[in-house]
Design a protein around this motif. Structure first.
Motif, PDB file in Angstrom:
ATOM      1  N   TRP A 254       0.852  -1.183   0.000  1.00  0.00           N
ATOM      2  CA  TRP A 254       0.000   0.000   0.000  1.00  0.00           C
ATOM      3  C   TRP A 254       0.887   1.231   0.000  1.00  0.00           C
ATOM      4  N   SER A 255       0.350   2.345  -0.447  1.00  0.00           N
ATOM      5  CA  SER A 255       1.120   3.585  -0.468  1.00  0.00           C
ATOM      6  C   SER A 255       0.272   4.735   0.039  1.00  0.00           C
ATOM      7  N   ASP A 256       0.913   5.682   0.704  1.00  0.00           N
ATOM      8  CA  ASP A 256       0.270   6.902   1.171  1.00  0.00           C
ATOM      9  C   ASP A 256       0.262   7.890   0.012  1.00  0.00           C
ATOM     10  N   LEU A 257      -0.878   8.472  -0.271  1.00  0.00           N
ATOM     11  CA  LEU A 257      -1.008   9.360  -1.425  1.00  0.00           C
ATOM     12  C   LEU A 257      -0.553  10.787  -1.153  1.00  0.00           C
ATOM     13  N   ASP A 258      -0.277  11.104   0.111  1.00  0.00           N
ATOM     14  CA  ASP A 258       0.147  12.461   0.457  1.00  0.00           C
ATOM     15  C   ASP A 258       1.560  12.530   1.015  1.00  0.00           C
ATOM     16  N   ARG A 259       2.120  11.375   1.368  1.00  0.00           N
ATOM     17  CA  ARG A 259       3.460  11.338   1.946  1.00  0.00           C
ATOM     18  C   ARG A 259       4.241  10.196   1.304  1.00  0.00           C
ATOM     19  N   PRO A 260       5.552  10.318   1.237  1.00  0.00           N
ATOM     20  CA  PRO A 260       6.373   9.265   0.593  1.00  0.00           C
ATOM     21  C   PRO A 260       6.593   8.069   1.508  1.00  0.00           C
ATOM     22  N   VAL A 261       5.497   7.466   1.942  1.00  0.00           N
ATOM     23  CA  VAL A 261       5.585   6.297   2.813  1.00  0.00           C
ATOM     24  C   VAL A 261       4.632   5.230   2.294  1.00  0.00           C
ATOM     25  N   GLY A 262       4.819   4.041   2.808  1.00  0.00           N
ATOM     26  CA  GLY A 262       3.956   2.932   2.426  1.00  0.00           C
ATOM     27  C   GLY A 262       4.343   1.707   3.232  1.00  0.00           C
ATOM     28  N   GLY A 263       3.857   0.556   2.798  1.00  0.00           N
ATOM     29  CA  GLY A 263       4.173  -0.660   3.530  1.00  0.00           C
ATOM     30  C   GLY A 263       3.424  -1.831   2.947  1.00  0.00           C
ATOM     31  N   VAL A 264       3.325  -2.894   3.736  1.00  0.00           N
ATOM     32  CA  VAL A 264       2.574  -4.074   3.318  1.00  0.00           C
ATOM     33  C   VAL A 264       1.431  -4.294   4.301  1.00  0.00           C
ATOM     34  N   ILE A 265       0.361  -4.882   3.828  1.00  0.00           N
ATOM     35  CA  ILE A 265      -0.823  -5.113   4.653  1.00  0.00           C
ATOM     36  C   ILE A 265      -0.550  -6.253   5.629  1.00  0.00           C
ATOM     37  N   THR A 266      -0.908  -6.012   6.878  1.00  0.00           N
ATOM     38  CA  THR A 266      -0.695  -7.002   7.929  1.00  0.00           C
ATOM     39  C   THR A 266      -1.849  -7.987   7.982  1.00  0.00           C
ATOM     40  N   ASP A 267      -1.776  -8.913   8.921  1.00  0.00           N
ATOM     41  CA  ASP A 267      -2.803  -9.940   9.094  1.00  0.00           C
ATOM     42  C   ASP A 267      -4.157  -9.280   9.349  1.00  0.00           C
ATOM     43  N   THR A 268      -5.068  -9.414   8.417  1.00  0.00           N
ATOM     44  CA  THR A 268      -6.369  -8.742   8.541  1.00  0.00           C
ATOM     45  C   THR A 268      -7.180  -9.277   9.707  1.00  0.00           C
ATOM     46  N   THR A 269      -7.031 -10.557  10.042  1.00  0.00           N
ATOM     47  CA  THR A 269      -7.794 -11.125  11.157  1.00  0.00           C
ATOM     48  C   THR A 269      -7.344 -10.524  12.477  1.00  0.00           C
ATOM     49  N   ALA A 270      -6.042 -10.472  12.698  1.00  0.00           N
ATOM     50  CA  ALA A 270      -5.523  -9.909  13.946  1.00  0.00           C
ATOM     51  C   ALA A 270      -5.856  -8.429  14.047  1.00  0.00           C
ATOM     52  N   THR A 271      -5.719  -7.716  12.941  1.00  0.00           N
ATOM     53  CA  THR A 271      -5.999  -6.289  12.960  1.00  0.00           C
ATOM     54  C   THR A 271      -7.470  -6.028  13.233  1.00  0.00           C
ATOM     55  N   ALA A 272      -8.332  -6.837  12.670  1.00  0.00           N
ATOM     56  CA  ALA A 272      -9.764  -6.664  12.911  1.00  0.00           C
ATOM     57  C   ALA A 272     -10.086  -6.766  14.386  1.00  0.00           C
ATOM     58  N   HIS A 273      -9.472  -7.711  15.065  1.00  0.00           N
ATOM     59  CA  HIS A 273      -9.746  -7.858  16.493  1.00  0.00           C
ATOM     60  C   HIS A 273      -9.180  -6.683  17.276  1.00  0.00           C
ATOM     61  N   ALA A 274      -7.979  -6.233  16.908  1.00  0.00           N
ATOM     62  CA  ALA A 274      -7.357  -5.127  17.625  1.00  0.00           C
ATOM     63  C   ALA A 274      -8.166  -3.846  17.489  1.00  0.00           C
ATOM     64  N   ILE A 275      -8.787  -3.675  16.355  1.00  0.00           N
ATOM     65  CA  ILE A 275      -9.502  -2.427  16.089  1.00  0.00           C
ATOM     66  C   ILE A 275     -10.938  -2.457  16.610  1.00  0.00           C
ATOM     67  N   ALA A 276     -11.444  -3.656  16.932  1.00  0.00           N
ATOM     68  CA  ALA A 276     -12.846  -3.794  17.314  1.00  0.00           C
ATOM     69  C   ALA A 276     -13.193  -3.001  18.560  1.00  0.00           C
ATOM     70  N   ALA A 277     -12.270  -2.915  19.491  1.00  0.00           N
ATOM     71  CA  ALA A 277     -12.561  -2.259  20.767  1.00  0.00           C
ATOM     72  C   ALA A 277     -12.830  -0.777  20.636  1.00  0.00           C
ATOM     73  N   ILE A 278     -12.396  -0.167  19.532  1.00  0.00           N
ATOM     74  CA  ILE A 278     -12.625   1.269  19.384  1.00  0.00           C
ATOM     75  C   ILE A 278     -13.585   1.562  18.239  1.00  0.00           C
ATOM     76  N   THR A 279     -14.370   0.571  17.875  1.00  0.00           N
ATOM     77  CA  THR A 279     -15.316   0.731  16.784  1.00  0.00           C
ATOM     78  C   THR A 279     -16.743   0.711  17.313  1.00  0.00           C
TER      79      THR A 279
END
Length: 330
Positions: free
Chosen positions: A117-142
């Motif tokens: 993935w790439s940031d469209l406003d800054r010269p940064v980017g990366g690779v997508i992490t485990d979507t399952t783990a991220t989904a659980h981590a983000i659930a508490a603030i959703t």
């Protein structure tokens, strides 16, 4: 400390998109809106439409709902990359025009583990992490959308920390405060503030709540009243507090967590919480308390959900006895 939107990276927002919108989108713009320290809304936007009209409408809706910031994520294959990126620019301009902060604009060709993935406003980017783990981590603030996490990840949330009892300094401070007038009221106010800001359930707060739950049965009911500030946030904070407790206080706190998850439509979380509450009751050789029995009956669908939610009124009445004016819930 609980996760907040400030702690999430752009990559984590991208990885959470499938869980937030409920499917694996392609050739789509995903918008993740936040307010305070919480995720309030996730919207998927098709590319093949009047982009200017759509962007203006979404900005107006976001402004009306008092949303504060947004992450704009374009997911598009090579045939749709140009239009998708252009759409993110139009959306960003409309959101900025109504005072909604654009946290990030990002692009990825596909939502998959290891995809770039790439940031469209800054010269940064990366690779997508485990979507399952991220989904659980983000659930508490959703809020607004339920994210279904892996059962093992949910169960892990109820594991006590290495040294479950608060440290001696925190305990000493809490015990000293417990001898003063208005201890329970002050503790409940501190808890209410923590829930209202999605704050950190500190060791000191855990020690105070533990003593309060041991010495004041009305305060146990008041936990449900404080939770009416935000049911999901309260459940997460009460879990973090329970994991720093042992004995009856942990049992009482987890019973409240199980109840809150049950009435908020999170049956798996509720079942895990009540299982751990029962385990603590067996460990200290006491009977299940009334709230634990109510939750168990609710799982068996014997008590209507509308009746179960009515118990929150008992909580707000109990909290009012300590001087807390809480919103209640219909």
């Amino acid at each position: 400390m609980l996760t907040t939107v400030e702690q999430l990276s752009t990559g984590e927002y991208i990885a959470a998109v499938p869980a937030l919108v409920g499917y694996m989108p392609t050739n789509t713009i995903a918008l993740v809106f936040t307010r305070g320290r919480m995720i309030e809304l996730a919207v998927d936007v098709a590319l093949d439409q009047d982009r200017y009209g759509c962007a203006a409408h979404l900005a107006k809706v976001a402004e009306t709902r008092n949303l504060e910031s947004v992450v704009i994520i374009a997911v598009a294959d090579k045939h749709h990359t140009g239009p998708a990126i252009d759409f993110t620019t139009i959306l960003a301009e409309e959101f900025n025009a109504v005072g909604i902060t654009v946290r990030a604009r990002a692009f990825t060709a596909r939502l998959a583990l290891g995809a770039e993935w790439s940031d469209l406003d800054r010269p940064v980017g990366g690779v997508i992490t485990d979507t399952t783990a991220t989904a659980h981590a983000i659930a508490a603030i959703t809020t607004g959308r339920r994210i279904f996490a892996d059962r093992r990840a949910i169960a892990a949330c109820y594991t006590t920390v290495a040294a479950p009892a608060p440290g001696p300094v925190a305990v000493a401070a809490a015990q000293a405060a417990a001898n003063s007038a208005g201890f329970a009221a002050a503790t409940l106010r501190a808890l209410a503030v923590t829930v209202s800001i999605n704050g950190e359930p500190t060791e000191v707060l855990a020690a105070r709540v533990s003593i309060m739950l041991t010495t004041d049965t009305t305060a146990c009911d008041a936990l449900l009243g404080v939770a009416t500030i935000d049911l999901a946030t309260a459940a997460a904070i009460y879990t973090a507090l329970a994991n720093q407790m042992q004995g009856a206080p942990r049992m009482h706190a987890l019973a409240a967590v199980a109840y809150l998850h049950l009435i908020n439509g999170s049956g798996t979380d509720s079942l895990e919480a009540i299982t751990h509450a029962r385990a603590e009751a067996r460990r200290i050789k006491v009977e299940d308390n009334a709230l634990m029995n109510t939750v168990t009956t609710g799982h068996d669908r014997i008590i209507p959900l509308t009746y179960l939610r009515g118990l929150l009124a008992v909580g707000t009445i109990a909290a009012a006895k300590f001087g807390l004016d809480l919103p209640g819930i219909s």
